[in-house]
Every structure is written in structure tokens, then in C-alpha cells.
Design an enzyme around this catalytic site. Structure first.
Site, mmCIF file in Angstrom:
data_model
loop_
_atom_site.group_PDB
_atom_site.id
_atom_site.type_symbol
_atom_site.label_atom_id
_atom_site.label_comp_id
_atom_site.label_asym_id
_atom_site.label_seq_id
_atom_site.Cartn_x
_atom_site.Cartn_y
_atom_site.Cartn_z
ATOM 1 C CB CYS A 236 -0.775 0.052 1.304
ATOM 2 S SG CYS A 236 -1.849 -1.644 1.293
ATOM 3 C CG HIS B 106 -3.222 2.975 2.870
ATOM 4 N ND1 HIS B 106 -3.659 2.673 1.471
ATOM 5 C CD2 HIS B 106 -3.293 1.815 3.384
ATOM 6 C CE1 HIS B 106 -3.996 1.458 1.571
ATOM 7 N NE2 HIS B 106 -3.851 0.702 2.659
ATOM 8 C CG ASN C 49 -6.829 -1.325 1.497
ATOM 9 O OD1 ASN C 49 -6.183 -1.028 0.673
ATOM 10 N ND2 ASN C 49 -6.223 -1.856 2.654
HETATM 11 O O1 UT7 Z 1 -3.511 -1.838 3.916
HETATM 12 C C1 UT7 Z 1 -3.396 -2.759 4.852
HETATM 13 C C2 UT7 Z 1 -4.435 -3.822 4.996
HETATM 14 N N1 UT7 Z 1 -5.017 -4.085 6.331
HETATM 15 C C3 UT7 Z 1 -5.569 -3.301 7.260
HETATM 16 O O2 UT7 Z 1 -5.513 -2.270 7.163
HETATM 17 C C4 UT7 Z 1 -6.388 -3.937 8.164
HETATM 18 C C5 UT7 Z 1 -6.243 -3.405 9.733
HETATM 19 N N2 UT7 Z 1 -7.181 -3.924 10.662
HETATM 20 C C6 UT7 Z 1 -8.495 -3.949 10.577
HETATM 21 O O3 UT7 Z 1 -8.804 -2.903 9.750
HETATM 22 C C7 UT7 Z 1 -9.259 -4.527 11.553
HETATM 23 O O4 UT7 Z 1 -8.602 -5.249 12.499
HETATM 24 C C8 UT7 Z 1 -10.489 -5.259 10.964
HETATM 25 C C9 UT7 Z 1 -11.597 -4.565 10.169
HETATM 26 C C10 UT7 Z 1 -9.738 -6.254 10.023
HETATM 27 C C11 UT7 Z 1 -11.117 -5.932 12.097
HETATM 28 O O5 UT7 Z 1 -11.495 -5.230 13.082
HETATM 29 P P1 UT7 Z 1 -11.447 -5.438 14.525
HETATM 30 O O6 UT7 Z 1 -11.948 -4.336 14.928
HETATM 31 O O7 UT7 Z 1 -9.807 -5.288 14.724
HETATM 32 O O8 UT7 Z 1 -12.136 -6.679 14.687
HETATM 33 P P2 UT7 Z 1 -11.375 -7.853 15.523
HETATM 34 O O9 UT7 Z 1 -10.509 -8.517 14.573
HETATM 35 O O10 UT7 Z 1 -10.719 -7.569 16.894
HETATM 36 O O11 UT7 Z 1 -12.752 -8.789 15.750
HETATM 37 C C12 UT7 Z 1 -13.884 -8.464 16.605
HETATM 38 C C13 UT7 Z 1 -14.807 -9.241 16.561
HETATM 39 C C14 UT7 Z 1 -14.391 -11.106 16.620
HETATM 40 O O12 UT7 Z 1 -15.426 -11.677 17.371
HETATM 41 P P3 UT7 Z 1 -15.179 -12.155 19.004
HETATM 42 O O13 UT7 Z 1 -13.917 -13.004 18.800
HETATM 43 O O14 UT7 Z 1 -15.129 -10.865 19.666
HETATM 44 O O15 UT7 Z 1 -16.548 -12.924 19.215
HETATM 45 C C15 UT7 Z 1 -14.395 -11.256 14.919
HETATM 46 O O16 UT7 Z 1 -14.514 -12.616 15.081
HETATM 47 O O17 UT7 Z 1 -15.471 -9.210 15.242
HETATM 48 C C16 UT7 Z 1 -15.544 -10.536 14.670
HETATM 49 N N3 UT7 Z 1 -15.246 -10.151 12.932
HETATM 50 C C17 UT7 Z 1 -16.634 -10.008 12.322
HETATM 51 N N4 UT7 Z 1 -17.918 -9.691 12.802
HETATM 52 C C18 UT7 Z 1 -18.732 -9.584 11.558
HETATM 53 C C19 UT7 Z 1 -14.219 -10.078 12.192
HETATM 54 N N5 UT7 Z 1 -14.795 -9.858 11.054
HETATM 55 C C20 UT7 Z 1 -16.056 -9.735 11.128
HETATM 56 C C21 UT7 Z 1 -16.986 -9.464 10.018
HETATM 57 N N6 UT7 Z 1 -18.309 -9.375 10.483
HETATM 58 N N7 UT7 Z 1 -16.563 -9.226 8.827
#
Ligand code: UT7
Length: 334
Positions: free
Chosen positions: A119, A261, A291
Site C-alpha cells: 500500500c 492510505h 482498500n
Molecule cells: O493495507 C493494509 C491492510 N489491512 C488493514 O489495514 C487491516 C487493519 N485492521 C482492521 O482494519 C481491523 O482489524 C479489521 C476491520 C480487520 C477487524 O476489526 P477489529 O475491530 O480489529 O475486529 P477484531 O479482529 O478484533 O474482531 C472483533 C470481533 C471478533 O469476534 P469475537 O472474537 O469478539 O467474538 C471477530 O470474529 O469481530 C468479529 N469479526 C466480524 N464480525 C462480523 C471479524 N470480522 C467480522 C466481520 N463481520 N466481517
């Protein structure tokens, strides 16, 4: 270096971008997996992302963005003397995507190379272009950032597939002419290879060449540790932004726009806060784009220019982070 840098000032002569027609909305994703429009919007700021048509490869997206940038720059394709193509989703491993683009555009015999910095790719490429312009070595450099990332996304992995989309951006870079005060003031580029595993595409290279078992093991999909990437994104992008401002002995109020970004609205907001930069001056173009890796900064920049937000004479700060982990910032007078 200081003397060389005085030779020519670098100007963004024109920008262009392109998004494929097909849209994948959060509502569509709701039908495909256990997720919701509400969750995705709240956690990422993304509502929809564009998907390339089956017959479109990365250079096909890039060529449309490039044609738009050349037109806006009033530069003929015959005048291009270098093509820098930032991408992690090349058409082929060989030849490079810059050569594919050169052929499709009908550009003359010139330098044409790909740059892999995920990115941060567009900022890396613009920084390289700046060196060639400042030293008078080149006159019209076409910098492209384009990706067809959705081909490498597992639509059973709800933490990655909600984020990424396809798209392209292009920037024509050349020397400022008399009476023009455009210049690229600085670039600060970094890489922390020890964090490479946080965002990685294991298959397809020399380590894990494509074989039946690599397909079965889903090694050809993006593998991401979202939470750790999030923390490092804010840390690195915030640091690069602050460094650019301090290096140029400026304060945030002297910068008209920040173009970060576009990975996640919460990352953008946290970065702006860290750099003490008001959100009113941050370009956000994430809702209908998602993204698009190397394309994002260029798409956001181009859209802000076409909307009349970013204007000639304004100070603009670009900042990005990506797989590698790479990161970088670039401060310019547009
Ligand atoms: O160019 C670089 C590319 N990557 C990035 O920039 C990614 C950076 N990271 C992020 O944007 C975030 O970490 C995500 C959007 C990927 C995830 O958001 P988060 O707030 O960090 O969520 P998390 O991974 O801490 O998960 C929280 C909960 C989990 O459930 P439990 O364990 O609390 O029950 C996940 O299983 O949200 C759940 N979850 C979802 N729920 C509904 C994860 N993905 C989803 C989803 N829909 N798509």
C-alpha cells in the site's frame, strides 16, 4: 544532494483514476457470510468495493487511469520517458506490469519497471520519480498504482474480504516550469521486514510456487493479522506524517490537506489525531472504494483534485503503510 535538489522542482502535472464497474456491497457480503452492513460500516467505514471484470488484469485498470492522468496533465503518450508501476498484483511475474502498460498505451521505448511496496507503493514510486525529475534525468514520468487484489482474497475469510477492492490511479510527474511553484519538498520511506508475516501472500513466488497443494492449502490468498496491522498502521503512518511536517519546519496548520492510505476509517482518524491534524483537512475516499492497496492514495488524491478540494499552490501531505511492513510520507506543494 542539497545542491542537486535545487536544480528542478517537481510538479504533479496531472492525475487520473479508474474503478471497475462491478460493485460488491456490504449487503451482498451479508448474503455470502456471517457479517452485517452495520458491523463493516462501523469497524471500517467501507460500504462497497469495486471488482475487476474477468477479462481485466491490473494493467488494464492502470491503462485507463494513465490515459486520464495524461489528458489532465496535457502530456502526450509519446513524451513519457519512464513508467513506474506500483503493484503487488502484477499481470505476470514476468514481464513486468509497467511493460504491459507501455505496450497498451503505445508509449515509446523508455524505462519501465514495477515496484512492490504494497500500500506504500505509490509514495515509494513518487519518491523515485522525484529524484529523476530533480536531477533533470527525466521529463515526464508516469507513476501508476493499480491492483486487482480481489483475485487473491478468500471470500470465506470475513476479516479480509470486507476490506479490499480493485482500482487504479496514475500521476504524471515532471519539472515545474517558470512561474510554477509546485515542488515535492520531502519523502520519508521506511520498511520493517521483521513484521512481514502480519500481512502476507504466501503462494505463487519462489518459496511456494503454484502447485496443487498450495491451492488446496489456500496459500494464494492474502493472510492478515488485522489487529496487529491496525496498531502498526497508526504507529507508522502517524510517525511518517509527523516527521514530514517537522522536517519541513512546518506546523499542521500550514498543511492544507492530508491524503492518507485508505485502509480503515478508524486508522485514518487515529493517524490524524496522532499527527494533531483536524479531520476536516483529511481526504477520505473509502466508503465506495475500500482498500485498493497501491492504488488508494492516488485514487483519493485524484478524486480530491477533480472535486476541486485540492488546488494548485496548496501544501499536501501523503502518508501510507502496507505489507512489508512498508510506510512512507511525501510532502508537496501541489
Ligand atoms: O493495507 C493494509 C491492510 N489491512 C488493514 O489495514 C487491516 C487493519 N485492521 C482492521 O482494519 C481491523 O482489524 C479489521 C476491520 C480487520 C477487524 O476489526 P477489529 O475491530 O480489529 O475486529 P477484531 O479482529 O478484533 O474482531 C472483533 C470481533 C471478533 O469476534 P469475537 O472474537 O469478539 O467474538 C471477530 O470474529 O469481530 C468479529 N469479526 C466480524 N464480525 C462480523 C471479524 N470480522 C467480522 C466481520 N463481520 N466481517
Amino acid at each position: 544532494m542539497a545542491n542537486l535538489a535545487q536544480l528542478y522542482k517537481t510538479r504533479i502535472k496531472g492525475t487520473g483514476s479508474y474503478l471497475p464497474d462491478k460493485l460488491l456491497t456490504n449487503k451482498d457480503l451479508e448474503k455470502m457470510m456471517d457479517t452485517s452492513d452495520e458491523w463493516i460500516t462501523e469497524r471500517t467505514g467501507i460500504k462497497a468495493r469495486h471488482i475487476a471484470a474477468d477479462d481485466q488484469a491490473t494493467s488494464d485498470l492502470g491503462v485507463i487511469a494513465a490515459q486520464r492522468a495524461l489528458e489532465n496533465a496535457n502530456v502526450d503518450v509519446s513524451e513519457i520517458d519512464m513508467i513506474l508501476f506500483a503493484t503487488v498484483t502484477p499481470d505476470y511475474l514476468m514481464p513486468n506490469t509497467a511493460c504491459m502498460l507501455q505496450q497498451k498505451l503505445g508509449a515509446p521505448n523508455c524505462v519501465a519497471m514495477d515496484l512492490s511496496a504494497a500500500c506504500s507503493g505509490l509514495i515509494y514510486a513518487l519518491s523515485i520519480a522525484d529524484q529523476f525529475i530533480k536531477t533533470g534525468n527525466k521529463k515526464n514520468i508516469l507513476v501508476v498504482g493499480a491492483e486487482v487484489l480481489t483475485r487473491f482474497i478468500d471470500y470465506e475469510d470475513r476479516t479480509t474480504c470486507i476490506l479490499f477492492g480493485d482500482g487504479a490511479s496514475a500521476v504524471v510527474v515532471g519539472p515545474s516550469e517558470e512561474g510554477q511553484d509546485s515542488d515535492i519538498y520531502s519523502h520519508h520511506l521506511y520498511a520493517e521486514g521483521q513484521l512481514g508475516d502480519l500481512l502476507i501472500l504466501h503462494g505463487g513466488g519462489s518459496k511456494h510456487p503454484p502447485r496443487q497443494h498450495t491451492v488446496d492449502q489456500k496459500l494464494h490468498y492474502v493472510d492478515m493479522n488485522g489487529r496487529d496491522i491496525f496498531k502498526n498502521a497508526v504507529r507508522t503512518m502517524g510517525r511518517c506524517a509527523i516527521e514530514a511536517i517537522e522536517h519541513n519546519k512546518m506546523t499542521p496548520d500550514q498543511i492544507d490537506w492530508m491524503v492518507p492510505h485508505q485502509a480503515n476509517i478508524r486508522i485514518i482518524e487515529a493517524t490524524a489525531k496522532q499527527a494533531k491534524f483536524p479531520m476536516e483537512k483529511v481526504i477520505v475516499e473509502i466508503e465506495d472504494v475500500g482498500n485498493t492497496s497501491a492504488a488508494t492514495v492516488g485514487i483519493a488524491l485524484d478524486r480530491a483534485i477533480q472535486k476541486g478540494k485540492i488546488q494548485r499552490g496548496q501544501n499536501v501531505l501523503l502518508a501510507a503503510f502496507g505489507g512489508g511492513l512498508t510506510s512512507g510520507s511525501l510532502l508537496m506543494r501541489y
